[in-house]
Design a protein around this motif. Structure first.
Motif, PDB file in Angstrom:
ATOM      1  N   ILE A   4       4.916  28.962 -13.928  1.00  0.00           N
ATOM      2  CA  ILE A   4       4.112  27.962 -13.282  1.00  0.00           C
ATOM      3  C   ILE A   4       2.793  28.372 -13.083  1.00  0.00           C
ATOM      4  N   ARG A   5       1.611  27.564 -13.615  1.00  0.00           N
ATOM      5  CA  ARG A   5       0.314  27.986 -13.045  1.00  0.00           C
ATOM      6  C   ARG A   5      -0.619  27.389 -12.294  1.00  0.00           C
ATOM      7  N   LYS A   6      -0.677  26.033 -12.472  1.00  0.00           N
ATOM      8  CA  LYS A   6      -1.525  25.461 -11.398  1.00  0.00           C
ATOM      9  C   LYS A   6      -0.762  24.071 -10.968  1.00  0.00           C
ATOM     10  N   LEU A   7      -0.782  23.610  -9.679  1.00  0.00           N
ATOM     11  CA  LEU A   7      -0.523  22.512  -9.122  1.00  0.00           C
ATOM     12  C   LEU A   7      -1.360  21.644  -8.483  1.00  0.00           C
ATOM     13  N   LEU A   8      -1.486  20.330  -8.931  1.00  0.00           N
ATOM     14  CA  LEU A   8      -2.523  19.367  -8.423  1.00  0.00           C
ATOM     15  C   LEU A   8      -1.767  18.392  -7.301  1.00  0.00           C
ATOM     16  N   ILE A   9      -2.114  18.288  -6.306  1.00  0.00           N
ATOM     17  CA  ILE A   9      -1.415  17.215  -5.251  1.00  0.00           C
ATOM     18  C   ILE A   9      -2.767  16.471  -4.666  1.00  0.00           C
ATOM     19  N   GLN A  10      -2.413  15.206  -4.907  1.00  0.00           N
ATOM     20  CA  GLN A  10      -3.236  14.116  -4.240  1.00  0.00           C
ATOM     21  C   GLN A  10      -2.515  12.844  -3.589  1.00  0.00           C
ATOM     22  N   GLY A  11      -2.957  12.600  -2.145  1.00  0.00           N
ATOM     23  CA  GLY A  11      -2.413  11.648  -1.712  1.00  0.00           C
ATOM     24  C   GLY A  11      -0.718  11.707  -1.247  1.00  0.00           C
ATOM     25  N   ILE A  12      -0.500  13.059  -1.263  1.00  0.00           N
ATOM     26  CA  ILE A  12       1.147  13.118  -0.793  1.00  0.00           C
ATOM     27  C   ILE A  12       1.093  13.706   0.579  1.00  0.00           C
ATOM     28  N   ARG A  13       1.718  13.117   1.483  1.00  0.00           N
ATOM     29  CA  ARG A  13       1.956  13.537   2.921  1.00  0.00           C
ATOM     30  C   ARG A  13       0.486  13.696   3.455  1.00  0.00           C
ATOM     31  N   SER A  14       0.201  14.843   4.036  1.00  0.00           N
ATOM     32  CA  SER A  14      -1.042  15.073   4.807  1.00  0.00           C
ATOM     33  C   SER A  14      -2.480  15.423   3.642  1.00  0.00           C
ATOM     34  N   PHE A  15      -1.843  15.492   2.313  1.00  0.00           N
ATOM     35  CA  PHE A  15      -3.061  15.720   1.293  1.00  0.00           C
ATOM     36  C   PHE A  15      -3.647  14.512   1.129  1.00  0.00           C
ATOM     37  N   ASP A  16      -5.022  14.385   1.030  1.00  0.00           N
ATOM     38  CA  ASP A  16      -6.134  13.562   1.095  1.00  0.00           C
ATOM     39  C   ASP A  16      -5.906  12.694  -0.098  1.00  0.00           C
ATOM     40  N   PRO A  17      -5.829  11.385  -0.169  1.00  0.00           N
ATOM     41  CA  PRO A  17      -5.837  10.591  -1.379  1.00  0.00           C
ATOM     42  C   PRO A  17      -7.004  10.315  -2.326  1.00  0.00           C
ATOM     43  N   GLN A  18      -8.304  10.845  -1.512  1.00  0.00           N
ATOM     44  CA  GLN A  18      -9.606  10.854  -2.051  1.00  0.00           C
ATOM     45  C   GLN A  18      -9.872  12.307  -2.912  1.00  0.00           C
ATOM     46  N   ASN A  19      -9.061  13.398  -2.588  1.00  0.00           N
ATOM     47  CA  ASN A  19      -9.397  14.620  -2.958  1.00  0.00           C
ATOM     48  C   ASN A  19      -8.180  15.073  -3.584  1.00  0.00           C
ATOM     49  N   GLN A  20      -8.397  16.010  -4.990  1.00  0.00           N
ATOM     50  CA  GLN A  20      -7.694  16.585  -5.398  1.00  0.00           C
ATOM     51  C   GLN A  20      -7.507  18.132  -5.123  1.00  0.00           C
ATOM     52  N   HIS A  66       0.997   9.495   1.443  1.00  0.00           N
ATOM     53  CA  HIS A  66       0.032   9.445   2.576  1.00  0.00           C
ATOM     54  C   HIS A  66      -0.104   8.017   3.104  1.00  0.00           C
ATOM     55  N   ASP A  67      -0.203   7.688   4.425  1.00  0.00           N
ATOM     56  CA  ASP A  67       0.091   6.602   4.874  1.00  0.00           C
ATOM     57  C   ASP A  67      -1.476   5.840   4.711  1.00  0.00           C
ATOM     58  N   PRO A  68      -1.177   4.671   4.234  1.00  0.00           N
ATOM     59  CA  PRO A  68      -2.319   3.827   3.889  1.00  0.00           C
ATOM     60  C   PRO A  68      -3.450   3.546   5.157  1.00  0.00           C
ATOM     61  N   LYS A  69      -2.643   3.367   6.332  1.00  0.00           N
ATOM     62  CA  LYS A  69      -3.317   3.073   7.616  1.00  0.00           C
ATOM     63  C   LYS A  69      -4.124   4.150   8.150  1.00  0.00           C
ATOM     64  N   LEU A  70      -3.848   5.488   7.763  1.00  0.00           N
ATOM     65  CA  LEU A  70      -4.677   6.476   8.142  1.00  0.00           C
ATOM     66  C   LEU A  70      -6.149   6.533   7.309  1.00  0.00           C
ATOM     67  N   VAL A  71      -5.990   5.822   6.414  1.00  0.00           N
ATOM     68  CA  VAL A  71      -7.563   5.939   5.414  1.00  0.00           C
ATOM     69  C   VAL A  71      -7.997   4.454   5.483  1.00  0.00           C
ATOM     70  N   GLY A  72      -7.267   3.556   6.225  1.00  0.00           N
ATOM     71  CA  GLY A  72      -7.897   2.126   6.269  1.00  0.00           C
ATOM     72  C   GLY A  72      -7.787   1.400   5.018  1.00  0.00           C
ATOM     73  N   GLU A  73      -6.748   1.653   4.096  1.00  0.00           N
ATOM     74  CA  GLU A  73      -6.393   1.130   3.096  1.00  0.00           C
ATOM     75  C   GLU A  73      -5.291   0.187   2.926  1.00  0.00           C
ATOM     76  N   THR A  74      -4.946  -0.441   2.000  1.00  0.00           N
ATOM     77  CA  THR A  74      -3.711  -1.367   1.769  1.00  0.00           C
ATOM     78  C   THR A  74      -2.717  -0.606   0.760  1.00  0.00           C
ATOM     79  N   GLU A  75      -3.644   0.059  -0.261  1.00  0.00           N
ATOM     80  CA  GLU A  75      -2.930   1.052  -1.185  1.00  0.00           C
ATOM     81  C   GLU A  75      -3.280   2.297  -1.241  1.00  0.00           C
ATOM     82  N   VAL A  76      -2.486   3.139  -1.448  1.00  0.00           N
ATOM     83  CA  VAL A  76      -2.870   4.488  -1.732  1.00  0.00           C
ATOM     84  C   VAL A  76      -2.103   5.032  -3.004  1.00  0.00           C
ATOM     85  N   LYS A  77      -2.895   5.683  -3.885  1.00  0.00           N
ATOM     86  CA  LYS A  77      -2.188   6.294  -5.127  1.00  0.00           C
ATOM     87  C   LYS A  77      -2.208   7.759  -4.827  1.00  0.00           C
TER      88      LYS A  77
END
Length: 235
Positions: A4-20, A66-77
């Motif tokens: 295993i070399r690298k893991l990218l996380i975006q929008g999972i639990r406390s990880f910011d959906p706007q950043n990778q 990641h909870d959409p309410k925390l970022v003021g959005e209706t959807e989080v990818k």
């Protein structure tokens, strides 16, 4: 051996959906340290999810995203991407994505299209396989050279499920059977027994046919001898 070399996380639990956020793993050992709630367990959860397709035990109702309410959005990818070397030492990338939609009274979680790609080499072109036409949950353990049961219950076992060795006998047996592929061994054993039984029947039938043919041969030899004796007497 797979690596295993690298893991990218975006929008999972406390990880910011706007950043990778990218976690790089080093050989022979990578130690993950941090304060409570910073995402250490989430890294293990993401590794389990990307390699097996299984969500953590406490992820009902979209809690893994990641909870959409925390970022003021209706959807989080949300997205998890893993770069690794398979058992053949070829560089590969696996991507899994999800979408969490916040409505007035309900939350809807949807799994989006995933992909598993074989990176290009000097002699081979890049090949990408979509989750729409292949079972990534089966392909990932195969490429890593580790069974799904070992990935789930040993390597990336969630802390809330880590006490499974203390579970009741029937549950424990089932887990060990999965880890050591005992069911597959039992099926192979049953198959061998069935083949042996069928062959034993065929041997008995063949022996009966052989005995019948030997009797015919003896009879034909006797008739042949009588014929030759009669021919001599006539002459």
């Amino acid at each position: 051996m797979s690596v295993i070399r690298k893991l990218l996380i975006q929008g999972i639990r406390s990880f910011d959906p706007q950043n990778q956020d990218i976690i790089e793993f080093y050989a022979p050992l990578t130690i993950i340290v941090g304060q409570n709630g910073c995402g250490k367990t989430t890294i293990i959860e993401c590794l389990k999810y990307i390699t097996t397709g299984e969500l953590p035990p406490n992820s009902k109702g979209g809690a893994f995203i990641h909870d959409p309410k925390l970022v003021g959005e209706t959807e989080v990818k949300a997205q998890v991407k893993l770069r690794f070397y398979n058992i053949g030492q070829r560089s590969m990338t696996c991507v899994r994505s999800m979408l969490l939609t916040q409505k007035k009274a309900t939350v809807t979680q949807k799994t989006l299209e995933g992909a598993l790609s074989f990176d290009a080499t000097p002699t081979q072109d890049k090949v990408s396989i979509s989750s729409r036409c292949a079972d990534l949950d089966a392909m990932m353990p195969e490429q890593l050279g580790v069974s799904k049961a070992v990935l789930e219950n040993v390597i990336f076992c969630h802390q809330e499920e880590s006490n499974w060795p203390l579970s009741e006998a029937s549950t424990l047996k089932k887990r060990f059977d999965e880890i050591f592929a005992a069911t597959r061994y039992t099926k192979a054993l049953d198959s061998i027994k069935t083949i042996r039984k069928n062959q034993a029947v065929e041997i008995r039938v063949s022996r009966g046919e052989l005995k019948h043919l030997e009797e015919k041969k003896t009879k034909s030899e006797r008739v042949q001898a009588e014929y030759e004796k009669s021919t001599v007497s006539i002459h």
